[in-house]
Design a protein around this motif. Structure first.
Motif, short mmCIF file in Angstrom:
data_model
loop_
_atom_site.label_atom_id
_atom_site.label_comp_id
_atom_site.label_asym_id
_atom_site.label_seq_id
_atom_site.Cartn_x
_atom_site.Cartn_y
_atom_site.Cartn_z
N PHE A 20 -25.95 -18.64 16.28
CA PHE A 20 -25.65 -17.24 16.56
C PHE A 20 -25.71 -16.39 15.30
N SER A 21 -25.49 -16.99 14.14
CA SER A 21 -25.61 -16.23 12.89
C SER A 21 -27.06 -15.76 12.71
N SER A 22 -28.03 -16.56 13.12
CA SER A 22 -29.44 -16.14 13.04
C SER A 22 -29.72 -15.01 14.01
N VAL A 23 -29.10 -15.07 15.18
CA VAL A 23 -29.24 -13.97 16.14
C VAL A 23 -28.75 -12.66 15.53
N LEU A 24 -27.58 -12.70 14.93
CA LEU A 24 -27.01 -11.49 14.32
C LEU A 24 -27.86 -11.01 13.15
N SER A 25 -28.41 -11.94 12.38
CA SER A 25 -29.29 -11.57 11.27
C SER A 25 -30.54 -10.87 11.78
N PHE B 210 -19.34 -24.04 25.09
CA PHE B 210 -19.53 -22.72 24.51
C PHE B 210 -18.69 -22.59 23.24
N ARG B 211 -19.00 -21.57 22.44
CA ARG B 211 -18.28 -21.36 21.17
C ARG B 211 -16.85 -20.91 21.41
N GLU B 212 -16.04 -21.13 20.39
CA GLU B 212 -14.69 -20.56 20.38
C GLU B 212 -14.79 -19.05 20.15
N PHE B 213 -13.86 -18.31 20.72
CA PHE B 213 -13.83 -16.86 20.48
C PHE B 213 -13.64 -16.57 18.99
N ASP B 214 -12.85 -17.39 18.31
CA ASP B 214 -12.64 -17.22 16.87
C ASP B 214 -13.95 -17.26 16.10
N GLU B 215 -14.89 -18.08 16.59
CA GLU B 215 -16.17 -18.18 15.89
C GLU B 215 -16.98 -16.91 16.08
N TYR B 216 -16.92 -16.32 17.28
CA TYR B 216 -17.59 -15.03 17.47
C TYR B 216 -16.99 -13.99 16.53
N GLN B 217 -15.68 -13.98 16.41
CA GLN B 217 -15.04 -13.03 15.49
C GLN B 217 -15.51 -13.22 14.07
N ARG B 218 -15.53 -14.46 13.63
CA ARG B 218 -15.92 -14.77 12.25
C ARG B 218 -17.37 -14.39 11.98
N LEU B 219 -18.27 -14.76 12.88
CA LEU B 219 -19.69 -14.50 12.67
C LEU B 219 -20.01 -13.01 12.74
N CYS B 220 -19.37 -12.30 13.65
CA CYS B 220 -19.61 -10.85 13.74
C CYS B 220 -19.09 -10.15 12.49
N ALA B 221 -17.92 -10.57 11.99
CA ALA B 221 -17.35 -9.96 10.79
C ALA B 221 -18.24 -10.18 9.57
N ALA B 222 -18.96 -11.31 9.55
CA ALA B 222 -19.80 -11.65 8.39
C ALA B 222 -21.25 -11.20 8.55
N SER B 223 -21.56 -10.50 9.63
CA SER B 223 -22.95 -10.20 9.96
C SER B 223 -23.56 -9.05 9.18
N VAL C 66 -15.28 -14.23 29.15
CA VAL C 66 -16.42 -13.40 28.74
C VAL C 66 -16.08 -12.61 27.47
N VAL C 67 -16.93 -12.76 26.48
CA VAL C 67 -16.81 -12.04 25.22
C VAL C 67 -17.62 -10.75 25.32
N TYR C 68 -17.00 -9.62 25.03
CA TYR C 68 -17.70 -8.33 25.00
C TYR C 68 -17.66 -7.79 23.58
N ALA C 69 -18.79 -7.33 23.10
CA ALA C 69 -18.85 -6.80 21.73
C ALA C 69 -19.81 -5.63 21.64
N VAL C 70 -19.45 -4.68 20.81
CA VAL C 70 -20.36 -3.59 20.43
C VAL C 70 -20.38 -3.53 18.92
N LEU C 71 -21.55 -3.76 18.34
CA LEU C 71 -21.73 -3.75 16.89
C LEU C 71 -22.70 -2.64 16.51
N GLU C 72 -22.57 -2.15 15.30
CA GLU C 72 -23.42 -1.05 14.86
C GLU C 72 -23.96 -1.35 13.46
#
Length: 282
Positions: free
Chosen positions: A142-147, A188-201, A271-277
């Motif tokens: 998922f880090s590659s997806v965010l990249s 599936f991933r832990e929600f904590d991992e989504y938080q960590r990867l999004c914060a580092a994206s 379900v994880v919902y996210a909006v990133l900018e």
């Protein structure tokens, strides 16, 4: 070595491989599974509709010149995006060619592209809005997806996604665990991992939360039939091979019945919902 001990060794080796391999499904199997499910997908996609509509409601007011439906599937939300942004150029991208072949005659997007979210076949800074509903949970990196999202978005562009995290289908998982202890439910991933990867994206996190969606079924067979029709049946490494015997199916039914509620047998999706900018200045 006797045949019995040889089989025991092989079983132990396979179990160890299942533990050490990437726990998420192979993307080639994901593509094949969803391509096969293209014709039946929309008839059983209650959850997908609910999640996608919720994600649409969370998008900021914007007028994108170009939008991308990432993991577009049958194109249901490509058509919804086209209605919401009639002046924008629309791209529908999916790893499953069968899904795109199904979606193309129904319209919605201007372009249909076979592609991998971890390696997007799109130019840098070429999209204003990226929408992805219940697709990125199948991506192992998922880090590659965010990249890639950060690369492809224009400055100020928005990425809205909905995904699944640990706790999804826990009733089915626990019921199978009581039967044979093997992997029958997609991980599936832990929600904590989504938080960590999004914060580092490098993207700004406008919102990130998890919300349970619970569906109810009259019996287990209808639930498992629906998962197969969606192409979301078990495609994990380490899953059991071969046919499932009648006795094991009955044991699964008996175990799942312990979860029954007034509305029926529950199936919970986390379900994880996210909006990133993407920052306006990079």
């Amino acid at each position: 070595m006797t045949d019995l001990s040889h089989c025991a060794v092989l079983k132990a080796v396979k179990q160890q491989q299942a533990k050490t391999e990437n726990p998420l499904p192979d993307k080639r199997q994901v593509a094949a599974s969803f391509s096969k499910a293209a014709a039946s997908y929309d008839s059983v996609a209650e959850l997908q509709r609910a999640v996608g509509n919720e994600l649409m409601s969370r998008l900021p007011e914007t007028t994108p010149d170009r939008w991308l439906d990432l993991g577009s599937g049958t194109g249901y939300f490509s058509r919804a995006l086209a209605q919401r942004f009639p002046l924008g150029e629309g791209l529908a991208l999916d790893i499953a060619e069968g899904m795109l072949n199904h979606a193309r005659p129904l319209g919605g997007a201007d372009h249909y592209v076979v592609g991998d979210a971890e390696n997007l076949p799109l130019r840098d800074a070429s999209v204003d809005l990226m929408f992805s509903s219940l697709a990125v949970q199948w991506c192992s990196d998922f880090s590659s997806v965010l990249s890639e999202v950060r690369r492809v978005l224009r400055p100020g562009g928005v990425f809205g996604f909905a995904s699944l995290c640990v706790g999804t289908l826990y009733e089915l998982r626990d019921s199978w665990q009581a039967v044979d202890g093997m992997v029958h439910v997609n991980r599936f991933r832990e929600f904590d991992e989504y938080q960590r990867l999004c914060a580092a994206s490098g993207l700004q996190v406008r919102s990130l939360s998890v919300l349970p969606h619970v569906l109810h079924y009259p019996d287990v067979r209808i639930l498992t039939h629906e998962l197969k029709a969606l192409g979301a049946h078990n495609i994990n490494p380490g899953r059991p091979g071969g046919l499932t015997g009648r006795a094991r199916i009955q044991a699964l039914i008996d175990a799942y019945e312990t979860f029954r509620r007034e509305k029926g047998l529950p199936a919970t999706y986390q379900v994880v919902y996210a909006v990133l900018e993407k920052p306006a200045t990079v």
